[in-house]
Motif scaffolding. Structure first.
Motif, PDB file in Angstrom:
ATOM      1  N   THR A 114       0.945  -1.246   0.045  1.00 53.39           N
ATOM      2  CA  THR A 114       0.132  -0.034  -0.207  1.00 53.39           C
ATOM      3  C   THR A 114       0.767   1.357   0.076  1.00 53.39           C
ATOM      4  OG1 THR A 114      -1.781  -1.308   1.155  1.00 53.39           O
ATOM      5  CG2 THR A 114      -1.939   1.020   1.165  1.00 53.39           C
ATOM      6  N   ARG A 115       1.862   1.506   0.764  1.00 60.75           N
ATOM      7  CA  ARG A 115       2.715   2.426   0.998  1.00 60.75           C
ATOM      8  C   ARG A 115       3.491   2.773  -0.327  1.00 60.75           C
ATOM      9  NH1 ARG A 115       7.043   2.290   3.875  1.00 60.75           N
ATOM     10  NH2 ARG A 115       7.349   4.370   3.556  1.00 60.75           N
ATOM     11  N   ASN A 116       3.689   1.615  -0.955  1.00 56.72           N
ATOM     12  CA  ASN A 116       4.667   1.724  -2.365  1.00 56.72           C
ATOM     13  C   ASN A 116       3.974   2.338  -3.363  1.00 56.72           C
ATOM     14  OD1 ASN A 116       6.860   0.204  -1.296  1.00 56.72           O
ATOM     15  ND2 ASN A 116       6.350  -1.697  -2.431  1.00 56.72           N
ATOM     16  N   THR A 117       2.675   2.414  -3.448  1.00 54.42           N
ATOM     17  CA  THR A 117       1.691   3.294  -4.378  1.00 54.42           C
ATOM     18  C   THR A 117       2.271   4.798  -4.180  1.00 54.42           C
ATOM     19  OG1 THR A 117       0.103   1.599  -4.407  1.00 54.42           O
ATOM     20  CG2 THR A 117      -0.454   4.013  -5.035  1.00 54.42           C
ATOM     21  N   VAL A 118       2.144   5.253  -2.991  1.00 54.96           N
ATOM     22  CA  VAL A 118       2.659   6.503  -2.442  1.00 54.96           C
ATOM     23  C   VAL A 118       4.102   6.749  -2.854  1.00 54.96           C
ATOM     24  CG1 VAL A 118       2.744   8.360  -0.744  1.00 54.96           C
ATOM     25  CG2 VAL A 118       0.644   6.900  -0.839  1.00 54.96           C
ATOM     26  N   GLU A 119       4.920   5.877  -2.544  1.00 52.16           N
ATOM     27  CA  GLU A 119       6.389   6.258  -2.851  1.00 52.16           C
ATOM     28  C   GLU A 119       6.718   6.174  -4.502  1.00 52.16           C
ATOM     29  OE1 GLU A 119       8.726   6.149  -0.899  1.00 52.16           O
ATOM     30  OE2 GLU A 119       7.615   6.067   0.945  1.00 52.16           O
ATOM     31  N   ARG A 120       5.649   5.706  -5.131  1.00 53.32           N
ATOM     32  CA  ARG A 120       5.941   5.604  -6.826  1.00 53.32           C
ATOM     33  C   ARG A 120       5.556   7.186  -6.935  1.00 53.32           C
ATOM     34  NH1 ARG A 120       4.071   0.495  -6.731  1.00 53.32           N
ATOM     35  NH2 ARG A 120       1.929   1.176  -7.158  1.00 53.32           N
ATOM     36  N   THR A 121       4.583   7.760  -6.474  1.00 49.93           N
ATOM     37  CA  THR A 121       4.217   9.118  -6.740  1.00 49.93           C
ATOM     38  C   THR A 121       5.313  10.143  -6.173  1.00 49.93           C
ATOM     39  OG1 THR A 121       1.870   8.588  -6.384  1.00 49.93           O
ATOM     40  CG2 THR A 121       2.793  10.834  -6.017  1.00 49.93           C
ATOM     41  N   PHE A 122       6.087   9.802  -5.080  1.00 49.05           N
ATOM     42  CA  PHE A 122       7.233  10.504  -4.769  1.00 49.05           C
ATOM     43  C   PHE A 122       8.282  10.405  -5.831  1.00 49.05           C
ATOM     44  CE2 PHE A 122       6.274   9.631  -0.121  1.00 49.05           C
ATOM     45  CZ  PHE A 122       5.284  10.612   0.044  1.00 49.05           C
ATOM     46  N   GLY A 123       8.224   9.277  -6.380  1.00 47.06           N
ATOM     47  CA  GLY A 123       9.613   9.102  -7.674  1.00 47.06           C
ATOM     48  C   GLY A 123       9.160  10.139  -8.775  1.00 47.06           C
ATOM     49  N   VAL A 124       7.771   9.867  -9.214  1.00 46.95           N
ATOM     50  CA  VAL A 124       7.329  10.874 -10.047  1.00 46.95           C
ATOM     51  C   VAL A 124       7.792  12.449  -9.812  1.00 46.95           C
ATOM     52  CG1 VAL A 124       5.291  11.791 -11.428  1.00 46.95           C
ATOM     53  CG2 VAL A 124       5.465   9.466 -10.849  1.00 46.95           C
ATOM     54  N   TRP A 125       7.429  12.741  -8.480  1.00 49.49           N
ATOM     55  CA  TRP A 125       7.737  14.147  -8.243  1.00 49.49           C
ATOM     56  C   TRP A 125       9.262  14.179  -8.220  1.00 49.49           C
ATOM     57  CZ3 TRP A 125       5.089  17.177  -3.720  1.00 49.49           C
ATOM     58  CH2 TRP A 125       3.577  17.105  -4.044  1.00 49.49           C
ATOM     59  N   LYS A 126       9.915  13.582  -7.924  1.00 50.91           N
ATOM     60  CA  LYS A 126      11.504  13.747  -7.777  1.00 50.91           C
ATOM     61  C   LYS A 126      12.118  13.743  -9.043  1.00 50.91           C
ATOM     62  CE  LYS A 126      12.113  11.678  -3.347  1.00 50.91           C
ATOM     63  NZ  LYS A 126      12.873  10.717  -2.569  1.00 50.91           N
ATOM     64  N   ARG A 127      11.529  13.085 -10.141  1.00 47.85           N
ATOM     65  CA  ARG A 127      11.747  13.293 -11.533  1.00 47.85           C
ATOM     66  C   ARG A 127      11.382  14.497 -12.128  1.00 47.85           C
ATOM     67  NH1 ARG A 127      10.410   7.846 -11.299  1.00 47.85           N
ATOM     68  NH2 ARG A 127       8.277   8.240 -12.342  1.00 47.85           N
ATOM     69  N   ARG A 128      10.251  15.051 -11.658  1.00 50.43           N
ATOM     70  CA  ARG A 128       9.672  16.274 -12.366  1.00 50.43           C
ATOM     71  C   ARG A 128      10.208  17.438 -11.694  1.00 50.43           C
ATOM     72  NH1 ARG A 128       3.307  16.164 -12.846  1.00 50.43           N
ATOM     73  NH2 ARG A 128       3.871  15.454 -14.807  1.00 50.43           N
ATOM     74  N   PHE A 129      10.675  17.218 -10.401  1.00 47.22           N
ATOM     75  CA  PHE A 129      11.257  18.409  -9.697  1.00 47.22           C
ATOM     76  C   PHE A 129      12.577  17.759  -8.955  1.00 47.22           C
ATOM     77  CE2 PHE A 129       6.605  18.709  -9.698  1.00 47.22           C
ATOM     78  CZ  PHE A 129       6.532  20.022 -10.280  1.00 47.22           C
ATOM     79  N   PRO A 130      13.661  17.716  -9.622  1.00 46.64           N
ATOM     80  CA  PRO A 130      14.989  17.465  -9.265  1.00 46.64           C
ATOM     81  C   PRO A 130      15.417  17.814  -7.717  1.00 46.64           C
ATOM     82  CG  PRO A 130      15.163  17.437 -11.528  1.00 46.64           C
ATOM     83  CD  PRO A 130      13.930  18.439 -11.204  1.00 46.64           C
ATOM     84  N   CYS A 131      15.237  18.748  -7.287  1.00 46.75           N
ATOM     85  CA  CYS A 131      15.714  19.428  -6.233  1.00 46.75           C
ATOM     86  C   CYS A 131      15.180  18.474  -4.889  1.00 46.75           C
ATOM     87  CB  CYS A 131      15.085  20.856  -5.967  1.00 46.75           C
ATOM     88  SG  CYS A 131      13.283  20.945  -5.882  1.00 46.75           S
TER      89      CYS A 131
END
Length: 163
Positions: A114-131
């Motif tokens: 269940t947490r991995n779904t949210v972690e993948r969203t964090f990954g999207v954010w980190k690719r979109r916003f490298p900071c």
């Protein structure tokens, strides 16, 4: 003395983050909270989940409206799944460190999936916003505003892509 670029960056960040109340809404309606719980439950049969938290984000959570609502008991029976570095609360649970039986193993498995779904969203954010991936060297107050601004920009980008 702070540079002009530094002052401008903070003004722009504050202006963008001020749009969050119009664009990003944490629901307070119990029906919508229940819908979120159903959606999270569909991932790995973990009931009552309304969100997930990585403890690297705990200072953000500590200053959030969601935490205030959970503390006040205004989100029904919702819980947040967190990684092992977070302190337990009635509304915040982590995986078991040493599972003793199959039921506990399944609990951990379900929590992690269940947490991995949210972690993948964090990954999207980190690719979109490298900071977000490389770290920000600012005071916590400034980082909080920047993350809210990033959430606003992410929300607007997703809306534009769906149009």
């Amino acid at each position: 003395m702070k540079s002009s670029a530094h002052r401008i960056m903070h003004r722009v960040t504050a202006a963008i983050s001020s749009l969050s109340r119009q664009l990003i809404e944490l629901t307070t309606m119990l029906e919508e909270i229940t819908d979120a719980q159903v959606d999270f439950n569909a991932i790995a049969s973990f009931p009552r989940v309304i969100s997930a938290l990585d403890c690297h984000d705990s200072s953000i959570f500590q200053n959030s409206r969601l935490r205030a609502r959970l503390e006040a008991g205004t989100v029904g029976d919702g819980i947040i799944l967190a990684d092992g570095g977070c302190a337990l609360k009635l509304y915040l649970i982590t995986s078991l460190q040493n599972h003793q039986n199959d039921a506990e193993r399944l609990l951990n498995e379900s929590q992690i999936r269940t947490r991995n779904t949210v972690e993948r969203t964090f990954g999207v954010w980190k690719r979109r916003f490298p900071c977000l991936a490389t770290g920000m060297r600012f005071l916590v107050d400034h980082v909080l505003l920047m993350i809210v601004a990033i959430a606003v920009l992410h929300h607007k980008a997703r809306r534009r892509l769906s149009e």
